[in-house]
Design an enzyme around this catalytic site. Structure first.
Site, PDB file in Angstrom:
ATOM      1  N   CYS A  87       0.808  -1.218   0.000  1.00 63.42           N
ATOM      2  CA  CYS A  87       0.000   0.000   0.000  1.00 63.42           C
ATOM      3  C   CYS A  87       0.842   1.269   0.000  1.00 63.42           C
ATOM      4  CB  CYS A  87      -1.004   0.008   1.148  1.00 63.42           C
ATOM      5  SG  CYS A  87      -0.318  -0.306   2.773  1.00 63.42           S
ATOM      6  N   HIS A 320      -9.473   2.967   0.260  1.00 66.45           N
ATOM      7  CA  HIS A 320      -8.073   2.536   0.220  1.00 66.45           C
ATOM      8  C   HIS A 320      -7.844   1.555  -0.925  1.00 66.45           C
ATOM      9  CE1 HIS A 320      -4.119   1.512   1.410  1.00 66.45           C
ATOM     10  NE2 HIS A 320      -4.373   0.651   2.377  1.00 66.45           N
TER      11      HIS A 320
END
Length: 368
Positions: A87, A320
């Site tokens: 991420c 996200h």
């Protein structure tokens, strides 16, 4: 220390951020990437592009940087590459592009893309599995939910404190959207014009059960997994207006507590830039979990409600899309500083904690 050789971000765009399985569920990663790459290049005046570098976590593979470059109409001669720092991938791709542009002065596109909705199922030995390992055998390798809950316990972060953080992120994002602060950065895709995850009433947060038995992390204090993409144009030093990339850092930390990785990365980037947190006007931290964000801010000596941190809401509200989130943070900085008219010399910072025990961070400065 900053020098006049630092490359500059001169354009920044993102897609709407959609919840997995909803508005962008039928849009593949290559298409998502192409839309934002083309938009960013057009915003920059369609310069000659040396390369397209995109971050991505879950596939489908096939070198999404190259696929997006071709699909965006940049021509056969523009290559492409793909970065995986989980991420932190989108921010890492921008950092890689900055290093290359600093070396040769050629313009690049960088960012990240993730389509959790269309990512292929993974099978090993005939058995489906959710993710590849973040660490090898013999090391702690918690999934990010377990890691966030462990970090909350390790730091003594109460459920109420996490709820308050998440509610604040949604409230800030709701206000920002109502005031049009996302409009200029979003490129609509497949009829989706705005972020899908914003809005979480305080009463609803309080009713949610913990996701881990005996824990404190809930669905509301965990970001929603989503689909989205973001891209920036990185130009030679001296270009303006934009964000000069003053310092970058990638660090490692204990894989048992990966959520803290952004803190030492921020410290390293600030040290490289010769700056302190007191000098920074705007901070974008990838809010994968409220507990993770609070833990990072605490280690930096910042309060949970610091007005500089995700001032328009962060990933807890916006969503996200793993490989894109670090690049979304940079697009948000571009809007908060360059589009909003911040004066030359104003500093911003973007950072992410990464599965497996990593942190990535970068310091930016407004140039006019």
């Amino acid at each position: 220390m900053p020098t006049d050789t630092d490359p500059v971000i001169v354009a920044a765009r993102r897609s709407p951020l959609a919840v997995r399985g909803r508005g962008l569920a039928r849009v593949d990663a290559g298409t998502l990437g192409a839309v934002v790459v083309a938009a960013a290049v057009a915003d920059a005046g369609a310069p000659s592009i040396a390369d397209v570098i995109l971050g991505n976590c879950t596939g489908p593979g096939g070198n999404l940087g190259r696929i997006a470059a071709l699909a965006a109409g940049l021509g056969f001669a523009v290559p492409g590459g793909t970065v995986d720092r989980q991420c932190g991938s989108g921010l890492a791709a921008i950092m890689d592009a900055a290093h290359a542009t600093r070396a040769d002065g050629r313009t690049r596109v960088a960012g990240g893309v993730e389509s959790a909705s269309t990512a292929p199922a993974r099978v090993q030995g005939g058995v489906p599995y959710a993710r590849a390992p973040f660490a090898p055998a013999g090391f702690a390798d918690p999934d990010m939910l377990r890691a966030a809950d462990d970090l909350a316990a390790h730091d003594g972060l109460s459920r109420a404190r996490q709820d308050a953080y998440a509610q604040r992120s949604h409230a800030r994002a709701t206000t920002a959207r109502a005031n049009g602060r996302f409009d200029a950065e979003i490129m609509p895709v497949a009829g989706v014009h705005r972020d899908e995850g914003i809005g979480a009433p305080a009463a609803a947060l309080a009713r949610l059960a913990p996701l881990v038995d005996g824990g404190t992390v809930t669905a509301a204090t965990s970001t929603r997994i989503g689909d989205g993409a973001a891209a920036v144009v990185v130009a030679r030093a001296g270009s303006a207006p934009g964000l000069a990339i003053r310092a970058t850092a990638v660090v490692g930390c204990d894989p048992a507590l990966p959520g803290i990785g952004a803190a030492p990365a921020i410290e390293a980037a600030l040290a490289q830039a010769g700056r302190s947190l007191a000098d920074i006007a705007a901070i974008e931290l990838v809010e994968a979990f409220a507990a993770q964000s609070i833990a990072v801010l605490s280690r930096l000596g910042l309060p949970d409600d610091d007005s500089r941190v995700c001032a328009d809401g962060g990933a807890l509200a916006l969503g996200h899309p793993w490989g894109a989130s670090g690049a979304v943070a940079v697009v948000r900085l571009f809007s908060r500083l360059v589009r909003a008219g911040a004066s030359a010399g104003t500093l911003g910072l973007a950072a992410a904690s990464v599965g497996g025990g990593l942190g990535v961070a970068a310091v930016f400065e407004v140039v006019r």
